[in-house]
Design a protein around this motif. Structure first.
Motif, PDB file in Angstrom:
ATOM      1  N   GLU A 557       0.803  -1.212   0.000  1.00 15.39           N
ATOM      2  CA  GLU A 557       0.000   0.000   0.000  1.00 15.39           C
ATOM      3  C   GLU A 557       0.842   1.271   0.000  1.00 15.39           C
ATOM      4  N   GLY A 558       2.158   1.122   0.100  1.00 14.98           N
ATOM      5  CA  GLY A 558       3.045   2.263  -0.022  1.00 14.98           C
ATOM      6  C   GLY A 558       3.413   2.906   1.297  1.00 14.98           C
ATOM      7  N   PRO A 559       4.171   4.000   1.248  1.00 16.22           N
ATOM      8  CA  PRO A 559       4.629   4.662   2.473  1.00 16.22           C
ATOM      9  C   PRO A 559       3.556   5.479   3.166  1.00 16.22           C
ATOM     10  N   TRP A 560       2.455   5.771   2.451  1.00 15.18           N
ATOM     11  CA  TRP A 560       1.396   6.603   3.033  1.00 15.18           C
ATOM     12  C   TRP A 560       0.157   5.779   3.357  1.00 15.18           C
ATOM     13  N   TRP A 561       0.365   4.491   3.616  1.00 13.37           N
ATOM     14  CA  TRP A 561      -0.742   3.590   3.916  1.00 13.37           C
ATOM     15  C   TRP A 561      -1.492   4.036   5.174  1.00 13.37           C
ATOM     16  N   ASN A 562      -0.823   4.751   6.074  1.00 12.97           N
ATOM     17  CA  ASN A 562      -1.448   5.235   7.308  1.00 12.97           C
ATOM     18  C   ASN A 562      -1.316   6.746   7.414  1.00 12.97           C
ATOM     19  N   LEU A 563      -1.507   7.429   6.293  1.00 14.92           N
ATOM     20  CA  LEU A 563      -1.308   8.877   6.242  1.00 14.92           C
ATOM     21  C   LEU A 563      -2.180   9.621   7.248  1.00 14.92           C
ATOM     22  N   GLU A 564      -3.325   9.047   7.603  1.00 14.70           N
ATOM     23  CA  GLU A 564      -4.188   9.709   8.581  1.00 14.70           C
ATOM     24  C   GLU A 564      -3.517   9.826   9.958  1.00 14.70           C
ATOM     25  N   GLU A 565      -2.487   9.002  10.196  1.00 17.12           N
ATOM     26  CA  GLU A 565      -1.775   9.051  11.469  1.00 17.12           C
ATOM     27  C   GLU A 565      -0.562   9.974  11.435  1.00 17.12           C
ATOM     28  N   TRP A 566      -0.221  10.473  10.252  1.00 14.66           N
ATOM     29  CA  TRP A 566       0.891  11.415  10.137  1.00 14.66           C
ATOM     30  C   TRP A 566       0.459  12.793  10.656  1.00 14.66           C
ATOM     31  N   GLY A 567       1.436  13.611  10.984  1.00 15.29           N
ATOM     32  CA  GLY A 567       1.133  14.963  11.420  1.00 15.29           C
ATOM     33  C   GLY A 567       2.396  15.778  11.587  1.00 15.29           C
TER      34      GLY A 567
END
Length: 570
Positions: A557-567
């Protein structure tokens, strides 16, 4: 301008797809490596830096997808999946690291894990949806959406890949939360259906419309944590939070993916503060460039990827129509020296010993480990096959030298260096090698499908943790009039007894039996040496000091598979 190493032909669906990529790491089962401070790969599992609410990030993206119709032929770019599809399209299975292996697990779209059973000769799969799951317009995600998606793939035209969906005989929707899919024959990769690559599409918005026209330039609906706010062709894609998402909401207010196809230029833009993160293709100088940034960059290098590079031998063309020559070739290539020479700076030095990528390493064996430089074995094999060294020091038989051409991506410094190393190694062993490179479009659109090459240097990409050797090694996958010139067995490989074993791998529902059959297949392949695996290609994630959250790379799914958790860091 340096050319990026991964071509746009790199794909994102269950079949193993050819891609012009970089040669890198070993076929090993290792965790993601990362560092803080000086950007040197170390053993770790990623970073998790506390974040605050709000703010925005700009990420450098090496490729712009052709379109956002994920099931259409134009939607093949893996970067489209990374930037938009993963963040907006719900799927029934996610791929997560579990017990050291990347494994399909039910997503939060599901109320329970999908079940499968065999009814006569058919396979029946039952899906039960989470009643909280809704589209961005508030409408529930229902069994009608699964049915719409499946029939669009099975019956549609210009579909990227129909694998599995072409086995569907019926789809029952007894209620809004339940779908029962019946396949005419067992399909070992059934968890890929409605999973990574395609997911589930909204029937209430697309039914009766031209799906491709609605989606290709970006779409307004979402069933994930993000929505596509804009796609400025040639410039950027911008995502904003989906307020209706039933799961954890994003911390950030906005994320912009700005297109930057040149890796070196993108690293410079990162150094200058234009980009907050990069997912660069591994170049010979990438590590050195990032090291100069010191603590301003964190770099993660993941070797458990789906990318496998090999030397692909045309078994129907001289001199590789001889099994003895193929084996002698394998005993003449110092694969470990190639990997160390080119990519030791990434901390990866061992060659691949299987044609399974690290993503599916649990199905792999190590049968190719016997092929190490051995001049005596090379001489024995060639002599027994009727060859003798001529006055120039090259093997010759019936007046013809053991001479061949290597074909790969033109203008690629890493690839060209690999070829030069091979040329020197093989000349010493008595083989005359010339180099003739071309474009990805020419290689994969013309030369390889037509079998118009002798040795190819390219990648195959697995995009789901499922063994797919049949796509490359089954004789039915040789492009021909019988199969409409489809298939990626460009090497014209025909190994006695292999096809039935590969068929069992594809249709067996018991995973332990699939593992056993996959390893039997690998033994047959290694004994015949139809081609030679070199190495896996790692994934690299670079993030700046402003970026926080649990940062890691998902090989599917790539490096941004959990982009919602980034900040933004606190």
């Amino acid at each position: 301008m340096p050319q990026p190493l991964t071509a746009t032909v790199q794909g994102r669906f269950p079949a193993r797809l050819p891609a012009a990529g970089a040669l890198l790491t070993a076929l090993t089962l290792t965790a993601t490596a990362c560092t803080s401070g000086a950007a040197t790969p170390q053993s770790d599992t990623g970073t998790n830096v506390p974040v605050r609410q709000g703010g925005s990030l700009v990420i450098g993206a090496e490729q712009e997808p052709d379109c956002a119709d994920w099931i259409g032929t134009c939607g093949a770019s893996i970067w489209g999946t990374y930037m938009m599809q993963t963040e907006t399209i719900p799927q029934v299975f996610d791929v997560r690291l579990k017990g050291g292996n990347w494994t399909p697990v039910p997503s939060d779209l599901m109320a329970s894990e999908p079940t499968t059973k065999t009814v006569g000769k058919q396979q029946q799969i039952t899906y039960r949806l989470n009643p909280k799951a809704v589209w961005s317009d508030g409408k529930p995600i229902t069994s009608a959406d699964l049915k719409y998606t499946a029939l669009q793939v099975r019956d549609g035209k210009a579909i990227f890949d129909k694998s599995g969906y072409d086995r569907i005989t019926s789809i029952a929707t007894p209620d809004a939360a339940t779908a029962v899919v019946t396949l005419k024959s067992p399909y070992g990769n059934w968890k890929q259906l409605f999973g990574a690559g395609y997911g589930v599409l909204p029937s209430h918005l697309l039914q009766g419309k031209d799906r491709d026209a609605v989606m290709k330039d970006g779409y307004t609906f979402s069933g994930g944590p993000w929505k596509i706010a804009s796609w400025k062709k040639g410039v950027s894609v911008t995502l904003v939070p989906n307020d209706r998402y039933w799961g954890p909401k994003p911390h950030l207010d906005k994320v912009t993916f700005q297109f930057a196809s040149d890796t070196s230029a993108a690293v410079q833009a990162f150094a200058g503060g234009t980009f907050d993160a990069l997912y660069p293709t591994p170049q010979l100088t990438t590590v050195a460039q990032i090291k100069t940034l010191g603590g301003a960059a964190r770099m993660q290098v993941q070797s458990q990827t789906g990318n496998l590079q090999a030397l692909w031998l045309n078994n129907a063309r001289f001199p590789f129509d001889s099994a003895a020559v193929r084996k002698a070739f394998a005993y003449s290539v110092d694969r470990e020296a190639i990997v160390k020479r080119l990519f030791g700076s990434y901390g990866v030095t061992a060659p691949a010993q299987s044609f399974q990528s690290p993503l599916v390493s649990r199905y792999a064996s190590t049968d190719f480990s016997v092929y190490k430089p051995d001049a005596a074995k090379t001489a024995q094999l060639m002599t027994a096959d009727g060859w003798a060294k001529n006055g120039s020091g090259y093997w010759a038989k019936n007046g013809k030298e053991a001479a061949f051409t290597v074909t790969s991506l033109a203008g690629n410094q890493s690839r060209e260096l690999t070829e030069q190393i091979l040329q020197a190694q093989l000349a010493k062993a008595g083989f005359r090698v010339t180099i003739k490179n071309s474009t990805p479009a020419d290689i994969f659109g013309k030369l390889a499908p037509a079998g118009d090459f002798q040795v190819g240097l390219w990648n195959l990409t697995d995009s789901f943790p499922n063994p797919t050797l049949s796509a490359t090694f089954d004789s039915t996958a040789i492009p021909s009039a019988a199969n409409g010139q489809s298939g990626i067995n460009f090497m014209r490989i025909r190994i006695p007894g292999l096809d039935p074993v590969l068929d069992r791998v594809d249709t067996e529902l018991d995973d332990s039996a699939r593992v056993a059959d996959s390893r039997r297949a690998e033994k047959l392949i290694a004994d015949a040496v139809p081609s030679l695996p070199l190495a896996a290609v790692p994934n690299i994630l670079v993030t700046g000091a402003r970026v926080g959250g649990p940062l890691s790379i998902n090989p599917v799914e790539g490096p941004w598979w959990n982009l919602e958790e980034w900040g933004l860091t606190k």
